[in-house]
Design a protein around this motif. Structure first.
Motif, PDB file in Angstrom:
ATOM      1  N   CYS A   1      18.442  16.651  48.063  1.00 23.24           N
ATOM      2  CA  CYS A   1      18.554  15.497  48.936  1.00 23.24           C
ATOM      3  C   CYS A   1      18.418  14.267  48.042  1.00 23.24           C
ATOM      4  O   CYS A   1      17.380  14.058  47.413  1.00 23.24           O
TER       5      CYS A   1
ATOM      6  N   ASP B   1      18.693  17.449  58.030  1.00 26.69           N
ATOM      7  CA  ASP B   1      17.353  16.888  57.861  1.00 26.69           C
ATOM      8  C   ASP B   1      17.366  15.796  56.798  1.00 26.69           C
ATOM      9  O   ASP B   1      16.736  14.748  56.952  1.00 26.69           O
ATOM     10  N   CYS B   2      18.099  16.027  55.716  1.00 24.49           N
ATOM     11  CA  CYS B   2      18.200  15.047  54.636  1.00 24.49           C
ATOM     12  C   CYS B   2      18.875  13.776  55.130  1.00 24.49           C
ATOM     13  O   CYS B   2      18.376  12.656  54.909  1.00 24.49           O
TER      14      CYS B   2
ATOM     15  N   ALA C   1      19.312  21.963  56.447  1.00 21.66           N
ATOM     16  CA  ALA C   1      18.693  21.199  55.354  1.00 21.66           C
ATOM     17  C   ALA C   1      19.431  19.886  55.132  1.00 21.66           C
ATOM     18  O   ALA C   1      18.806  18.842  54.887  1.00 21.66           O
TER      19      ALA C   1
ATOM     20  N   THR D   1      15.114  15.202  46.021  1.00 23.46           N
ATOM     21  CA  THR D   1      14.086  16.084  46.565  1.00 23.46           C
ATOM     22  C   THR D   1      14.763  17.358  47.058  1.00 23.46           C
ATOM     23  O   THR D   1      15.985  17.418  47.182  1.00 23.46           O
ATOM     24  N   THR D   2      13.973  18.361  47.357  1.00 22.32           N
ATOM     25  CA  THR D   2      14.524  19.616  47.879  1.00 22.32           C
ATOM     26  C   THR D   2      14.523  19.635  49.401  1.00 22.32           C
ATOM     27  O   THR D   2      15.000  20.590  50.003  1.00 22.32           O
ATOM     28  N   THR D   3      13.994  18.578  50.030  1.00 26.09           N
ATOM     29  CA  THR D   3      13.911  18.552  51.502  1.00 26.09           C
ATOM     30  C   THR D   3      14.565  17.296  52.061  1.00 26.09           C
ATOM     31  O   THR D   3      15.727  17.312  52.440  1.00 26.09           O
ATOM     32  N   ASN D   4      13.809  16.187  52.113  1.00 28.68           N
ATOM     33  CA  ASN D   4      14.333  14.944  52.677  1.00 28.68           C
ATOM     34  C   ASN D   4      13.684  13.756  51.994  1.00 28.68           C
ATOM     35  O   ASN D   4      12.879  13.920  51.078  1.00 28.68           O
TER      36      ASN D   4
END
Length: 277
Positions: free
Chosen positions: A257, A238-239, A235, A265-268
């Motif tokens: 992120c 990816d960020c 994770a 954000t929780t992803t990227n």
């Protein structure tokens, strides 16, 4: 009716204050400029460390902080400056302000590495106890607490320094009060060095000689620590590949992120509008 005129309400407010303080201090603050800095002074700061509250991994946030341009490491025995970080080898070097070097020797206290911390003391460190009394437990004949052989050269090297006068010794005096210490618990996590309890005046840690084994003025003084590298999760990769910085938020320290526009954000950060918050 004011709170002061209602004793029951006033008492309840007082009871809530500690909880509110804990709650507010447990949630990481948003970085001042909305993003995570990548340096602290002259030191590059990368994940899992963070130079801002809420940046990096939460398991490291209580140990590593950037204070007024100085990256600091905190443990049970005090606060130490971080002099360098080597990310390929997952190591940091910390300096104890009361630790002796060739140029300056002084009375020392303790160095404790919390067992629960994500750091271990590396095998590169040579821990040397200086100015030990003849009754020191390190000289117990039934214990092998002092190294012998080639490592005794380290003691002779330290006692050749003019700085030994700082702990009441004479230069080039006998090295019989010196011990290249081999802790009974070994190096690693949960390391504890209590210099006063060992009846010694001071200690030093040498993590390298820099090709100058015969010149203690050029030795590398400091405590080399290795950190757990299992936190570099997919994770976070990816960020970072999207231009974001890895951080955390909330009471549970969940992953966040942090994008350059200050959004979390929780992803990227892909698809985020980088021109506005």
């Amino acid at each position: 009716m004011s709170p002061a005129s209602n004793p029951f309400l006033f008492t309840n407010i007082l009871l809530l204050l500690p909880f509110l303080h804990t709650l507010s201090s447990a949630v990481p603050a948003i970085p001042v400029n909305g993003t995570c800095r990548d340096t602290c002074g002259t030191i590059s700061v990368k994940y899992p460390f963070g130079a801002e509250p809420g940046c990096g991994h939460p398991d490291f946030a209580r140990y590593i902080k950037c204070v007024s341009g100085t990256l600091e490491f905190s443990t049970g025995s005090g606060i130490y400056n971080i002099s360098s970080i080597d990310y390929p080898s997952n190591t940091i070097v910390v300096t104890d302000p009361f630790m002796s070097t060739c140029s300056l020797m002084q009375n020392s206290g303790s160095f404790i590495l919390d067992k629960a911390s994500p750091f271990t003391i590396t095998q590169d460190n040579i821990i040397v106890l200086l100015g030990c009394s003849s009754t020191s437990p390190v000289f117990d004949p039934y214990e092998d607490l002092c190294a012998t052989g080639s490592r005794l050269r380290v003691c002779r090297g330290m006692y050749s320094c003019k700085g030994v006068s700082g702990i009441g010794l004479r230069q080039k005096g006998p090295a019989s009060t010196c011990c290249v210490y081999e802790s009974p618990t070994g190096l690693g996590s949960g390391y504890a060095l209590d210099v006063p309890r060992l009846q010694c005046s001071s200690y030093t840690s040498i993590y390298g000689f820099g090709g100058n084994e015969g010149d203690p003025m050029k030795w590398n003084y400091g405590i080399s620590l290795q950190y757990n590298d299992s936190y570099n999760a997919d994770a976070c990769k990816d960020c970072e590949s999207s231009g974001g910085s890895c951080g955390f938020t909330g009471l549970d320290g969940s992953f966040a992120c942090i994008c350059h526009n200050g959004r979390n954000t929780t992803t990227n950060c892909l698809g985020q509008d980088m021109s506005s918050k």
